[in-house]
Design a protein around this motif. Sequence first.
Motif, PDB file in Angstrom:
ATOM      1  N   ALA A  42      16.146 -22.709  27.048  1.00  0.00           N
ATOM      2  CA  ALA A  42      16.063 -24.122  27.430  1.00  0.00           C
ATOM      3  C   ALA A  42      17.243 -24.524  28.320  1.00  0.00           C
ATOM      4  N   ILE A  43      18.455 -24.085  27.961  1.00  0.00           N
ATOM      5  CA  ILE A  43      19.629 -24.409  28.786  1.00  0.00           C
ATOM      6  C   ILE A  43      19.485 -23.782  30.171  1.00  0.00           C
ATOM      7  N   ASP A  44      19.010 -22.535  30.231  1.00  0.00           N
ATOM      8  CA  ASP A  44      18.773 -21.905  31.536  1.00  0.00           C
ATOM      9  C   ASP A  44      17.749 -22.698  32.338  1.00  0.00           C
ATOM     10  N   GLY A  45      16.744 -23.246  31.657  1.00  0.00           N
ATOM     11  CA  GLY A  45      15.757 -24.081  32.336  1.00  0.00           C
ATOM     12  C   GLY A  45      16.397 -25.294  32.988  1.00  0.00           C
ATOM     13  N   VAL A  46      17.331 -25.918  32.288  1.00  0.00           N
ATOM     14  CA  VAL A  46      18.049 -27.074  32.840  1.00  0.00           C
ATOM     15  C   VAL A  46      18.908 -26.642  34.028  1.00  0.00           C
ATOM     16  N   LEU A  47      19.625 -25.543  33.867  1.00  0.00           N
ATOM     17  CA  LEU A  47      20.546 -25.101  34.919  1.00  0.00           C
ATOM     18  C   LEU A  47      19.835 -24.615  36.175  1.00  0.00           C
ATOM     19  N   TYR A  48      18.729 -23.924  35.998  1.00  0.00           N
ATOM     20  CA  TYR A  48      18.069 -23.266  37.128  1.00  0.00           C
ATOM     21  C   TYR A  48      16.729 -23.904  37.490  1.00  0.00           C
ATOM     22  N   ASN A  49      16.520 -25.129  36.999  1.00  0.00           N
ATOM     23  CA  ASN A  49      15.331 -25.906  37.331  1.00  0.00           C
ATOM     24  C   ASN A  49      14.046 -25.138  37.015  1.00  0.00           C
ATOM     25  N   ARG A  50      14.035 -24.502  35.849  1.00  0.00           N
ATOM     26  CA  ARG A  50      12.851 -23.770  35.390  1.00  0.00           C
ATOM     27  C   ARG A  50      12.061 -24.644  34.429  1.00  0.00           C
ATOM     28  N   ASN A  51      10.789 -24.338  34.292  1.00  0.00           N
ATOM     29  CA  ASN A  51       9.931 -25.039  33.349  1.00  0.00           C
ATOM     30  C   ASN A  51      10.400 -24.758  31.923  1.00  0.00           C
ATOM     31  N   ILE A  52      10.543 -25.803  31.136  1.00  0.00           N
ATOM     32  CA  ILE A  52      10.884 -25.673  29.723  1.00  0.00           C
ATOM     33  C   ILE A  52       9.609 -26.000  28.948  1.00  0.00           C
ATOM     34  N   PRO A  53       9.041 -25.031  28.243  1.00  0.00           N
ATOM     35  CA  PRO A  53       7.792 -25.285  27.514  1.00  0.00           C
ATOM     36  C   PRO A  53       7.932 -26.466  26.548  1.00  0.00           C
ATOM     37  N   GLU A  54       6.866 -27.262  26.458  1.00  0.00           N
ATOM     38  CA  GLU A  54       6.890 -28.413  25.554  1.00  0.00           C
ATOM     39  C   GLU A  54       6.588 -28.002  24.123  1.00  0.00           C
ATOM     40  N   ASN A  55       5.990 -26.840  23.927  1.00  0.00           N
ATOM     41  CA  ASN A  55       5.716 -26.341  22.586  1.00  0.00           C
ATOM     42  C   ASN A  55       6.988 -25.676  22.068  1.00  0.00           C
TER      43      ASN A  55
END
Length: 188
Positions: A159-172
């Motif tokens: 999730a943190i990598d998603g924030v840093l690298y503008n990746r999709n963070i699954p909602e599930n």
Amino acid sequence: MAKTPSNMLPLGTPAPTFWLKDTNSNYFYSFEDLKGEKGTLVMFICNHCPYVHHVMDEIVMIANDYRVQGIGIIAISSNDIDKYPQDGPELMAQFAFENKMDFAYLFDETQQTAKDFDAACTPDFYLFDNSDKLVYRGQLDDSRPGNNIPLSGSDLRNAIDGVLYNRNIPENQKSSVGCGIKWRMASP
């Protein structure tokens, strides 16, 4: 050990505000003071919980890995210290020192901050993006005391990598599980 799951605050929720004392520095801080340039991780932990003890080394590694990348790291303890004096501010400072916590460890004396986050257990993790919107709430990983699954921090790290690298963070997202927050009894 009682197993209490996270309440799973709705994604997109703005970061609740607070003004709490940091037991490491004895200064008071707000979310605004401690947030990171790229995102902010807020964790509800306490000194005595076996679930927290189980993940403490990984929490410190995550903090050390991601603070330098622009993620603010905040830990909060909200337990009733009248019934659980081992979670009091002086012992919080000692716990932080012993665990090499080089980030704010805030004392939520009134328990209002825990209520504002809808926190339920320790550890409970909340990740906010650079707009202070909730993008992840849930578990560190699948490891629990006694289940023989090695600690990796994989769910939270992804999730943190998603924030840093503008990746999709699954909602599930899987809820965290731990000791329930020790709430004060309401006055009659």
